[in-house]
Motif scaffolding. Structure first.
Motif, PDB file in Angstrom:
ATOM      1  N   MET A   1       1.124  -0.757  -0.108  1.00  0.00           N
ATOM      2  CA  MET A   1       0.064   0.068  -0.223  1.00  0.00           C
ATOM      3  C   MET A   1       0.824   1.448   0.203  1.00  0.00           C
ATOM      4  N   THR A   2       0.363   1.855  -0.930  1.00  0.00           N
ATOM      5  CA  THR A   2       1.186   3.285  -1.045  1.00  0.00           C
ATOM      6  C   THR A   2       0.083   4.284  -0.706  1.00  0.00           C
ATOM      7  N   TYR A   3       0.625   5.847  -0.154  1.00  0.00           N
ATOM      8  CA  TYR A   3      -0.384   6.561  -0.238  1.00  0.00           C
ATOM      9  C   TYR A   3      -0.345   7.472  -1.304  1.00  0.00           C
ATOM     10  N   ILE A   4      -1.290   8.014  -2.090  1.00  0.00           N
ATOM     11  CA  ILE A   4      -0.595   8.972  -3.411  1.00  0.00           C
ATOM     12  C   ILE A   4      -0.881  10.374  -3.196  1.00  0.00           C
ATOM     13  N   LEU A   5       0.138  10.996  -4.283  1.00  0.00           N
ATOM     14  CA  LEU A   5      -0.064  12.280  -3.633  1.00  0.00           C
ATOM     15  C   LEU A   5      -1.359  12.802  -5.054  1.00  0.00           C
ATOM     16  N   GLU A   6      -2.523  12.931  -4.611  1.00  0.00           N
ATOM     17  CA  GLU A   6      -3.967  13.288  -5.890  1.00  0.00           C
ATOM     18  C   GLU A   6      -3.597  14.834  -6.485  1.00  0.00           C
ATOM     19  N   PRO A   7      -3.607  15.124  -7.950  1.00  0.00           N
ATOM     20  CA  PRO A   7      -4.166  16.454  -8.225  1.00  0.00           C
ATOM     21  C   PRO A   7      -3.947  17.641  -7.573  1.00  0.00           C
ATOM     22  N   LEU A   8      -4.486  18.830  -7.527  1.00  0.00           N
ATOM     23  CA  LEU A   8      -5.179  18.997  -7.317  1.00  0.00           C
ATOM     24  C   LEU A   8      -6.150  19.464  -7.621  1.00  0.00           C
ATOM     25  N   PRO A   9      -7.641  19.576  -6.912  1.00  0.00           N
ATOM     26  CA  PRO A   9      -9.142  19.632  -7.440  1.00  0.00           C
ATOM     27  C   PRO A   9      -9.489  21.259  -7.720  1.00  0.00           C
ATOM     28  N   PHE A  10      -8.531  21.920  -8.223  1.00  0.00           N
ATOM     29  CA  PHE A  10      -8.263  22.831  -9.201  1.00  0.00           C
ATOM     30  C   PHE A  10      -7.467  23.526 -10.032  1.00  0.00           C
ATOM     31  N   ALA A  11      -7.567  24.087 -10.874  1.00  0.00           N
ATOM     32  CA  ALA A  11      -5.943  24.440 -11.461  1.00  0.00           C
ATOM     33  C   ALA A  11      -4.891  25.331 -10.833  1.00  0.00           C
ATOM     34  N   TYR A  12      -3.512  25.033 -10.865  1.00  0.00           N
ATOM     35  CA  TYR A  12      -2.602  26.187 -10.317  1.00  0.00           C
ATOM     36  C   TYR A  12      -3.004  27.271  -9.658  1.00  0.00           C
ATOM     37  N   ASN A  13      -3.355  28.176 -11.015  1.00  0.00           N
ATOM     38  CA  ASN A  13      -4.278  29.289 -11.491  1.00  0.00           C
ATOM     39  C   ASN A  13      -5.221  30.089 -10.716  1.00  0.00           C
ATOM     40  N   ALA A  14      -5.980  29.067  -9.990  1.00  0.00           N
ATOM     41  CA  ALA A  14      -7.446  28.908  -9.485  1.00  0.00           C
ATOM     42  C   ALA A  14      -7.431  30.029  -9.033  1.00  0.00           C
ATOM     43  N   LEU A  15      -6.709  30.277  -7.654  1.00  0.00           N
ATOM     44  CA  LEU A  15      -6.700  30.719  -6.871  1.00  0.00           C
ATOM     45  C   LEU A  15      -5.931  32.892  -6.822  1.00  0.00           C
ATOM     46  N   GLU A  16      -5.532  32.497  -7.935  1.00  0.00           N
ATOM     47  CA  GLU A  16      -5.287  34.055  -8.733  1.00  0.00           C
ATOM     48  C   GLU A  16      -6.347  35.112  -8.326  1.00  0.00           C
ATOM     49  N   PRO A  17      -6.038  36.097  -7.531  1.00  0.00           N
ATOM     50  CA  PRO A  17      -4.672  37.273  -7.071  1.00  0.00           C
ATOM     51  C   PRO A  17      -4.124  36.732  -6.148  1.00  0.00           C
ATOM     52  N   TYR A  18      -4.456  35.909  -5.706  1.00  0.00           N
ATOM     53  CA  TYR A  18      -4.991  35.498  -3.433  1.00  0.00           C
ATOM     54  C   TYR A  18      -3.508  34.617  -3.759  1.00  0.00           C
ATOM     55  N   PHE A  19      -3.830  33.642  -4.161  1.00  0.00           N
ATOM     56  CA  PHE A  19      -2.473  32.285  -3.476  1.00  0.00           C
ATOM     57  C   PHE A  19      -2.054  32.290  -5.518  1.00  0.00           C
ATOM     58  N   ASP A  20      -1.019  32.662  -5.510  1.00  0.00           N
ATOM     59  CA  ASP A  20      -0.547  33.091  -6.428  1.00  0.00           C
ATOM     60  C   ASP A  20      -0.218  31.605  -7.747  1.00  0.00           C
ATOM     61  N   GLU A  21      -0.394  31.376  -8.667  1.00  0.00           N
ATOM     62  CA  GLU A  21       0.520  30.732  -9.367  1.00  0.00           C
ATOM     63  C   GLU A  21       1.750  29.174  -9.276  1.00  0.00           C
ATOM     64  N   ALA A  22       3.055  29.984  -8.899  1.00  0.00           N
ATOM     65  CA  ALA A  22       4.154  30.009  -8.823  1.00  0.00           C
ATOM     66  C   ALA A  22       4.016  28.932  -7.600  1.00  0.00           C
ATOM     67  N   THR A  23       3.239  30.373  -6.439  1.00  0.00           N
ATOM     68  CA  THR A  23       3.394  29.066  -4.993  1.00  0.00           C
ATOM     69  C   THR A  23       2.736  27.412  -5.008  1.00  0.00           C
ATOM     70  N   MET A  24       1.316  27.478  -6.075  1.00  0.00           N
ATOM     71  CA  MET A  24       0.786  26.640  -5.521  1.00  0.00           C
ATOM     72  C   MET A  24       1.895  24.992  -6.007  1.00  0.00           C
ATOM     73  N   LYS A  25       2.437  25.921  -7.397  1.00  0.00           N
ATOM     74  CA  LYS A  25       3.179  24.647  -7.994  1.00  0.00           C
ATOM     75  C   LYS A  25       4.086  24.221  -7.686  1.00  0.00           C
ATOM     76  N   VAL A  26       4.432  24.562  -6.810  1.00  0.00           N
ATOM     77  CA  VAL A  26       5.957  24.267  -5.523  1.00  0.00           C
ATOM     78  C   VAL A  26       5.585  23.340  -4.672  1.00  0.00           C
ATOM     79  N   HIS A  27       4.494  24.289  -4.232  1.00  0.00           N
ATOM     80  CA  HIS A  27       3.843  23.556  -2.662  1.00  0.00           C
ATOM     81  C   HIS A  27       3.627  22.219  -3.017  1.00  0.00           C
ATOM     82  N   HIS A  28       3.077  22.153  -3.724  1.00  0.00           N
ATOM     83  CA  HIS A  28       2.205  21.102  -4.594  1.00  0.00           C
ATOM     84  C   HIS A  28       3.506  19.838  -4.803  1.00  0.00           C
TER      85      HIS A  28
END
Ligand code: MN3
Length: 207
Positions: A1-28
């Motif tokens: 059994m291994t735990y999986i990193l699921e894709p984000l439930p939204f696009a990396y830029n979906a929370l702009e301008p509050y949470f920026d795309e570059a941060t969301m990408k490296v964070h995830h």
């Protein structure tokens, strides 16, 4: 059994301008992926534990073998906390529903809730999280945890979380954690938080 990193439930830029795309990408892709990999590595020789849902493993943290307990707290906590964090994020969701009423009743008003939550987020020295939880008495409480500790391990039910590690905001907000917290209040999926609140209450009632 291994735990999986699921894709984000939204696009990396979906929370702009509050949470920026570059941060969301490296964070995830980098941070959350690293927690996932190290969590799996920690449980490599413990298939019985790894057969359980990750949240369940963290709930039972205090009963795990001492040899792996801290590593599970760090990496398993990081895995579970980030899964949860992504799930409660969405832009342009109105503050409404049962959770809105409960927050107003408990904290006086939405504004006061935000003030208290911000205080918790800013007073977490170093790395950690701010939370809205339902405790075992069914009360809403604002709490904070150090590093990747999760309220699950203390028997609480998380309803809302904010990652206040610098990796969550430094690219866009640098040292201005307060601005990051203000931005967060614009990307809370209150519909989903309300659903979690409903489920949490049912869970407490049937215990
Ligand atoms: Mn993080």
């Amino acid at each position: 059994m291994t735990y999986i990193l699921e894709p984000l439930p939204f696009a990396y830029n979906a929370l702009e301008p509050y949470f920026d795309e570059a941060t969301m990408k490296v964070h995830h892709n980098k941070h959350h992926q690293a927690y996932t990999d190290k969590f799996n590595a920690t449980l490599k020789d413990y298939p019985q534990i790894a057969a359980e849902p990750a949240q369940e493993v963290l709930r039972k943290l205090h009963t795990l073998p001492e040899k792996i307990r801290q590593a599970v707290a760090n990496h398993g906590g990081g895995y579970v906390n980030h899964n949860f964090f992504w799930s409660i994020l969405k832009k342009d969701v109105a503050f409404q529903g049962e959770i809105a009423d409960a927050i107003s009743k408990t904290f006086g008003s939405r504004e006061n809730f935000e003030k208290e939550f911000k205080k918790a987020a800013l007073s977490q020295f170093g790395s950690g999280w701010a939370w809205l939880i339902l405790n075992s008495k069914g009360e809403l409480r604002i709490t904070k945890t150090l590093n990747q500790a999760t309220p699950l391990s203390d028997g609480h039910i998380p309803l809302l979380a904010l990652d206040v590690w610098e990796h969550a905001y430094y690219l866009k907000y640098q040292n201005k954690r307060a601005d990051f917290v203000d931005a967060f209040f614009n990307v809370i999926n209150w519909d989903y938080v309300s659903h979690l609140y409903d489920e949490a209450q049912k869970h407490l009632e049937c215990r």
